[in-house]
Design an enzyme around this catalytic site. Sequence first.
Site, short mmCIF file in Angstrom:
data_model
loop_
_atom_site.label_atom_id
_atom_site.label_comp_id
_atom_site.label_asym_id
_atom_site.label_seq_id
_atom_site.Cartn_x
_atom_site.Cartn_y
_atom_site.Cartn_z
N LYS A 1 -6.95 -4.66 -4.98
CA LYS A 1 -5.62 -4.90 -4.38
C LYS A 1 -5.36 -6.40 -4.29
O LYS A 1 -4.27 -6.87 -4.60
CB LYS A 1 -5.54 -4.25 -2.99
CG LYS A 1 -5.44 -2.74 -3.04
CD LYS A 1 -5.10 -2.16 -1.68
CE LYS A 1 -4.91 -0.65 -1.77
NZ LYS A 1 -4.03 -0.13 -0.72
N ASP B 1 -0.29 5.08 0.80
CA ASP B 1 -0.57 6.13 1.79
C ASP B 1 -0.48 5.60 3.22
O ASP B 1 -1.08 4.58 3.55
CB ASP B 1 -1.97 6.72 1.55
CG ASP B 1 -2.06 7.46 0.24
OD1 ASP B 1 -1.75 8.65 0.21
OD2 ASP B 1 -2.41 6.82 -0.77
N ASP C 1 0.86 -1.18 0.00
CA ASP C 1 0.00 0.00 0.00
C ASP C 1 0.91 1.24 0.00
O ASP C 1 2.07 1.16 0.40
CB ASP C 1 -0.86 -0.06 1.28
CG ASP C 1 -1.56 1.23 1.57
OD1 ASP C 1 -2.21 1.77 0.67
OD2 ASP C 1 -1.45 1.73 2.72
N GLU D 1 -1.51 10.77 3.92
CA GLU D 1 -2.60 10.39 3.02
C GLU D 1 -2.67 11.50 1.97
O GLU D 1 -3.01 12.65 2.28
CB GLU D 1 -3.94 10.33 3.80
CG GLU D 1 -4.01 9.25 4.86
CD GLU D 1 -4.20 7.85 4.29
OE1 GLU D 1 -4.75 7.72 3.19
OE2 GLU D 1 -3.78 6.89 4.95
N SER E 1 -2.18 1.08 -4.82
CA SER E 1 -2.75 2.12 -3.99
C SER E 1 -4.18 2.47 -4.37
O SER E 1 -4.51 2.54 -5.56
CB SER E 1 -1.88 3.39 -4.11
OG SER E 1 -2.49 4.47 -3.45
N GLY E 2 -5.00 2.72 -3.37
CA GLY E 2 -6.32 3.29 -3.60
C GLY E 2 -6.22 4.79 -3.82
O GLY E 2 -7.22 5.46 -4.06
MG LIG Z 1 -2.76 3.22 3.56
#
Ligand SMILES: [Mg+2]
Length: 300
Positions: A224, A93, A91, A100, A180-181
Amino acid sequence: MPHTITLICNPANTVLDTSLISDLSDALEREGGQIGRLEWLDGPIAADLECAGLQADMIEDILRDKLGDDPVDVVVHLAGEDRRRKLLVADMDSTIITVECLDELADFAGKKTEVAAITERAMRGELVFEDALRERIALLAGLPESALAGTYAGRVRLMPGARELVRTMAANGAHAVLVSGGFSYFTERVAADAGFHAERANRLIFENGLLKGVAEPILGREAKLAALHEFCAVHGISESQALAIGDGANDLAMIQVAGMGVAFHAKPVVAAAARARIDYGDLTALLYLQGYRGGDFVRD
Ligand SMILES: [Mg+2]
C-alpha cells in the site's frame, strides 16, 4: 504559528451550533489561545476556526477534553496551508465500503465468526497481515466462485460520502486510487461505482469453480505504501500533496507518509498513530478537511 481548526459533525447525531463553538473557543482562550475568524464550510455540519498562540497538539487535547463524548471531529492544520490534495489513496474494506468482504464471503461457508476474529486481530495490528490473509483463505478453500457475486450484490455497500469524496476530488483534478488488501473482484466493481481512476488488490485463485488460494505476492502494508509512492511519481506530485485514508493496521504506513493521512473510524492503534482522525463524520469529512464547502460537493 496560527492554526486552522476544522470541526465536523455527523448531522445524523448532532449539529455544530454557535453555542458549542463559543464553548470550545472559551476553552482555548482559557489556555492562552487567541481565537480568530470562524468560517462555516457547511452549516451546521462543518466549520473552520482560527486559533493562534497554542501548539496543534495542545489545541486537539483542549478541544477533545471539552467535547468529551460529543460526536464532533477535530482536525488541526497550519493556517494558510493549501489543504486541497491532488491524489487520494484509499483503503476499501470498512473505509470505502461498510463491510469486510472476506468476512462476508466466509458467511457463505458458514465460517464468518472464525474468519472475522482473525480479520479483527489483523486490522488491530496483532497479526502479520499476509499470514492472516493466507490463513483465512485456507479456511475458505473449496468456496464456490458464485459466492463472490452473491457477496457483492447482497453485502457490499458504499460508505456514506464515498461517491461525493471521490467525484468531488476528481472534478477538481485529483487522481483517486483504491488500494486494498482485499480482492480484485470487489475493488474493480467498487472502484467503478465510486468513481476511482485505478485500483489495486489481491487476486483469488479458483480451480474448477472452487476457491484454491490467493495469488502471491500478497498486497499488504508495504505494498500500500509502495502504491502511494508509485502514484505520486506517476502524477508528478510529492507525497505531501497526497491524501491517504484507511481504518486498519495495514493502512498505517501510507497514512503516516501522506501529507494528509487520515484514520477513518479506525482501529485504536491506527487512530492513535495518524496525524488526523475522523471518528464520527462520514467520508465527506475528508472534503471539509481539504477546505471544500458543502456547495462544492459533486453529488449523484
Ligand atoms: Mg480496511
